[in-house]
Design an enzyme around this catalytic site. Structure first.
Site, short mmCIF file in Angstrom:
data_model
loop_
_atom_site.label_atom_id
_atom_site.label_comp_id
_atom_site.label_asym_id
_atom_site.label_seq_id
_atom_site.Cartn_x
_atom_site.Cartn_y
_atom_site.Cartn_z
N SER A 180 30.11 -64.70 -31.89
CA SER A 180 30.25 -64.13 -30.56
C SER A 180 28.94 -63.84 -29.85
O SER A 180 28.87 -63.90 -28.62
CB SER A 180 31.07 -62.84 -30.63
OG SER A 180 30.43 -61.87 -31.45
N HIS B 109 36.58 -66.65 -30.23
CA HIS B 109 35.78 -67.26 -29.16
C HIS B 109 35.89 -68.79 -29.15
O HIS B 109 35.20 -69.44 -28.38
CB HIS B 109 34.32 -66.84 -29.31
CG HIS B 109 34.12 -65.38 -29.09
ND1 HIS B 109 33.90 -64.82 -27.84
CD2 HIS B 109 34.13 -64.34 -29.96
CE1 HIS B 109 33.78 -63.52 -27.96
NE2 HIS B 109 33.91 -63.19 -29.24
N LYS C 165 40.83 -63.38 -24.69
CA LYS C 165 39.65 -64.08 -24.17
C LYS C 165 40.11 -65.28 -23.34
O LYS C 165 40.50 -65.12 -22.20
CB LYS C 165 38.72 -64.42 -25.32
CG LYS C 165 38.18 -63.14 -25.99
CD LYS C 165 37.32 -63.39 -27.17
CE LYS C 165 36.73 -62.10 -27.71
NZ LYS C 165 37.73 -61.12 -28.20
#
Length: 397
Positions: A186, A214, A245
């Site tokens: 990340s 991610h 996300k």
């Protein structure tokens, strides 16, 4: 006595806060006055957002909002209980089936946050007779999950397969061996060497768990993450991800075999003892997955813009960490300078806060830029102009 005790209590807390401030690590909340989009209003000031994990730009997509509104009107505001009591809606089951197909797995289970998903998997699957091998740059939720599991935890040097192999070679006495890694790290934006990890797991009879927080929506032919990117969906037994996300909702998940998911339903404390996510959130996540699978052009555009940002920053003379993901860390060094750089960027109309210890190692404070599919080439031009101006004022360029 109570007054004296209260004074001492306040003095101790103040001393700790003063030490945090002295080190340049003091944090304050910034208030968002608008939706999380390519442009945001921060405490009344319009800014271009280059720090969000909303990689595909879906958080304010009208289709997502409409899906949430329909679910809200149909099922109400809350879920009323845990999934095992009164909180299991048809929407939850549909989303889990959708995630399993997206990840090319037999089944999936949804948690309230990605943090809870990691805690759940690690504590349910590993115990005192087991050993976990964890990359040194793994997310805090993995670190905490390892600690709470009570398994022996061995940290291997970041993406160092020789170090991992040597540590695996000395672990034969344990009942179960589990290798856990971020798919995309990340803070650095680099991708785990998953083919080598899988090879070592097969050699030493270990399980592999990948945190795709991610990578979901960003990597792979179908956008389903790191295992998809390397063509290893069947070799990675435990695939974790978030709904907060690229999927632009809230929550986390674990995908894997039917037996794995059934075990987590019965053993994972964050699942058993948490009120289920509300239907509106689940509906938004389901809508996002449909968009991700039907609009691959979003990932293509995102990749092109990220490449352009990297090359533009390098041409300016910035210290840009290598990678090919939308996470683009610009190394600054000390925390104080990083905070000043973030402030100067904000003066130029760009929101990109400084990342400081303990989130990153001491001496590696940075501006962690993230690109979104909703950004335009004009936005990239503004970002590069802002970096040039801010960097000169701070003395970095």
């Amino acid at each position: 006595m109570e007054t004296i005790q209260a004074e001492r209590y306040a003095e101790q807390l103040s001393a700790e806060l003063n030490e945090i401030q002295r080190k340049g690590l003091y944090r304050q909340l910034r208030r968002m006055d608008s939706a999380s989009s390519r442009t945001v209003t921060v405490e009344g000031k319009p800014l271009l957002m280059f720090a969000s994990n909303n990689y595909l730009g879906l958080s304010d997509d009208p289709r997502m909002i409409e899906a949430s509104v329909i679910a809200l009107r149909t099922f109400g505001t809350g879920s009323s209980g845990s999934r095992l009591t009164t909180g299991n809606f048809i929407l939850h089951e549909q989303l889990e089936k959708q995630i399993a197909g997206f990840k090319n797995q037999q089944a999936a289970i949804v948690f309230n946050t990605g943090y809870m998903a990691n805690l759940a998997a690690l504590t349910a699957l590993a115990g005192e007779s087991d050993i976990i091998f964890s990359d040194e740059w793994n997310h805090a939720s993995i670190i905490d999950g390892c600690r709470l599991s009570r398994a022996q935890t061995v940290v291997y040097r970041h993406a160092d397969m020789a170090d991992l192999q040597s540590k695996l070679a000395n672990s034969s006495r344990y009942r179960r061996r589990l290798i856990v890694t971020d798919g995309v790290f990340s803070m650095d934006g680099d991708i785990a060497p998953l083919p080598e990890i899988v090879r070592l797991a097969e050699q030493f009879d270990a399980w592999v768990m990948v945190d795709d927080a991610h990578a979901t929506g960003v990597l792979g032919e179908r956008g389903s993450g790191t295992a998809d990117y390397f063509g290893l969906s069947k070799q990675v037994m435990i695939q974790m991800g978030t709904l907060s996300k690229s999927i632009a909702a809230e929550g986390g998940y674990i995908a894997g075999s039917a037996e794995l998911i059934d075990l987590l339903r019965n053993r994972a404390r964050p699942f058993i003892y948490s009120t289920a996510l509300p239907p509106a959130v689940i509906a938004a996540a389901s809508c996002a997955l449909r968009i991700i699978e039907s609009e691959p052009e979003r990932r293509v555009h995102l990749c092109r813009l990220a490449t352009r940002v990297r090359s533009g920053l390098e041409e300016l003379g910035c210290r840009v960490m290598k990678g090919n993901t939308p996470i683009i860390p610009v190394l600054i060094g000390d925390a104080e300078t990083a905070v000043r750089m973030a402030g100067e960027l904000e003066r130029e109309g760009v929101f990109a806060p400084a990342i400081r210890p303990p989130t990153v190692p001491s001496g590696s404070s940075r501006i962690r830029l993230t690109v979104m599919a909703s950004h335009t080439d004009a936005d990239v031009d503004c970002l590069l102009h802002a970096f040039a101006a801010a960097g000169r004022r701070v003395g970095l360029l």
